[in-house]
Design a protein around this motif. Structure first.
Motif, PDB file in Angstrom:
ATOM      1  N   ASP A  37      47.860  39.293  47.761  1.00 53.97           N
ATOM      2  CA  ASP A  37      48.448  39.505  46.433  1.00 53.97           C
ATOM      3  C   ASP A  37      47.518  39.093  45.304  1.00 53.97           C
ATOM      4  O   ASP A  37      47.943  39.034  44.149  1.00 53.97           O
ATOM      5  CB  ASP A  37      49.773  38.714  46.312  1.00 53.97           C
ATOM      6  N   ASN A  38      46.257  38.786  45.614  1.00 54.44           N
ATOM      7  CA  ASN A  38      45.317  38.399  44.554  1.00 54.44           C
ATOM      8  C   ASN A  38      44.480  39.622  44.148  1.00 54.44           C
ATOM      9  O   ASN A  38      43.627  40.074  44.908  1.00 54.44           O
ATOM     10  CB  ASN A  38      44.405  37.265  45.030  1.00 54.44           C
ATOM     11  N   PRO A  39      44.717  40.161  42.950  1.00 53.90           N
ATOM     12  CA  PRO A  39      44.013  41.395  42.573  1.00 53.90           C
ATOM     13  C   PRO A  39      42.503  41.211  42.422  1.00 53.90           C
ATOM     14  O   PRO A  39      41.749  42.186  42.455  1.00 53.90           O
ATOM     15  CB  PRO A  39      44.654  41.772  41.224  1.00 53.90           C
ATOM     16  N   HIS A  40      42.067  39.966  42.243  1.00 56.47           N
ATOM     17  CA  HIS A  40      40.627  39.702  42.099  1.00 56.47           C
ATOM     18  C   HIS A  40      39.986  39.346  43.432  1.00 56.47           C
ATOM     19  O   HIS A  40      38.786  39.096  43.490  1.00 56.47           O
ATOM     20  CB  HIS A  40      40.398  38.529  41.133  1.00 56.47           C
ATOM     21  N   GLY A  41      40.789  39.302  44.488  1.00 46.64           N
ATOM     22  CA  GLY A  41      40.337  38.697  45.738  1.00 46.64           C
ATOM     23  C   GLY A  41      39.579  39.640  46.658  1.00 46.64           C
ATOM     24  O   GLY A  41      39.431  40.842  46.393  1.00 46.64           O
ATOM     25  N   HIS A  42      39.143  39.061  47.757  1.00 48.70           N
ATOM     26  CA  HIS A  42      38.376  39.813  48.758  1.00 48.70           C
ATOM     27  C   HIS A  42      39.263  40.466  49.813  1.00 48.70           C
ATOM     28  O   HIS A  42      38.782  41.284  50.582  1.00 48.70           O
ATOM     29  CB  HIS A  42      37.390  38.860  49.454  1.00 48.70           C
TER      30      HIS A  42
END
Ligand SMILES: CCCCCCCCCCCC(=O)SCCNC(=O)CCNC(=O)[C@H](O)C(C)(C)COP(=O)(O)OP(=O)(O)OC[C@H]1O[C@@H](n2cnc3c(N)ncnc32)[C@H](O)[C@@H]1OP(=O)(O)O
Length: 162
Positions: A37-42
């Motif tokens: 759920d982290n839009p900036h994540g890997h």
């Protein structure tokens, strides 16, 4: 249920034994490296393979350093988090005390890399770990070593809103 109680409840489930070959659960939904759920994540997905953990990963424009090349910090993030998946095999929480990354060659955006990590030694609370990142079926582009220290789960209380 308090945030801490929720964390503890989820934690116990995550630390159940995971079968060889199984996909391992993300640390939490918003984790920078593995949270779905982290839009900036890997959005790293990691599997157990024997006593190692494995992932394949493609860095994209969100991880850019020099044009077309992954930022070294993004590469370190992925290694650090991959080490965090070994905790599902060692069976308890721990946090990074020391992380060292050796960059052999540029990590190219849009290219698939294979990553593997393992615990090489334990000594009391200390977990010594090593990992590498390779081109598919090819040569190594980076490696990492880390010292994690086991902590009580109440360690994570420090991040709870006051
Ligand atoms: C679902 C939930 C999500 C859970 C999510 C989990 C996600 C994992 C994600 C990836 C991992 C991360 O990013 S973790 C986040 C980044 N890391 C952190 O935030 C950690 C911040 N640091 C700390 O909180 C602290 O410094 C600790 C806990 C690491 C250590 O503090 P401490 O517990 O007081 O331990 P300390 O006494 O200093 O050291 C313990 C022993 O280790 C030795 N030691 C210490 N440093 C070294 C060193 N560099 N090399 C050799 N040995 C060392 C000491 O001499 C001592 O040995 P002896 O006297 O016992 O022999």
């Amino acid at each position: 249920m308090s945030s801490m109680e929720e964390l503890l409840a989820g934690w116990n489930e995550k630390f159940r034994p995971h079968a060889d070959g199984a996909q391992l659960p993300p640390h939490h939904p918003h984790c920078l490296a593995c949270g779905p759920d982290n839009p900036h994540g890997h959005h790293l997905t990691v599997h157990r393979r024997g006593e190692e953990v494995h992932a394949t990963h493609v860095f994209d424009e969100r991880h850019v350093g020099a044009p077309g090349i992954a930022h070294g910090g993004a590469v370190a993030t992925v290694f650090d988090d991959l080490f965090g998946f070994l905790l599902y095999l060692t069976g308890g929480p721990a946090v990074t005390r020391k992380l060292e990354v050796l960059y052999d060659s540029p990590v190219i955006l849009g290219t698939t890399y294979d990553l593997a990590a393992r615990v090489t030694r334990t000594e009391g609370r200390k977990l010594f770990m090593e990992a590498d990142m390779k081109q598919l079926g090819g040569s190594r582009v980076a490696s990492a070593s880390a010292l994690f220290l086991s902590v009580d789960v109440t360690h994570f209380n420090q991040g709870m809103p006051r």
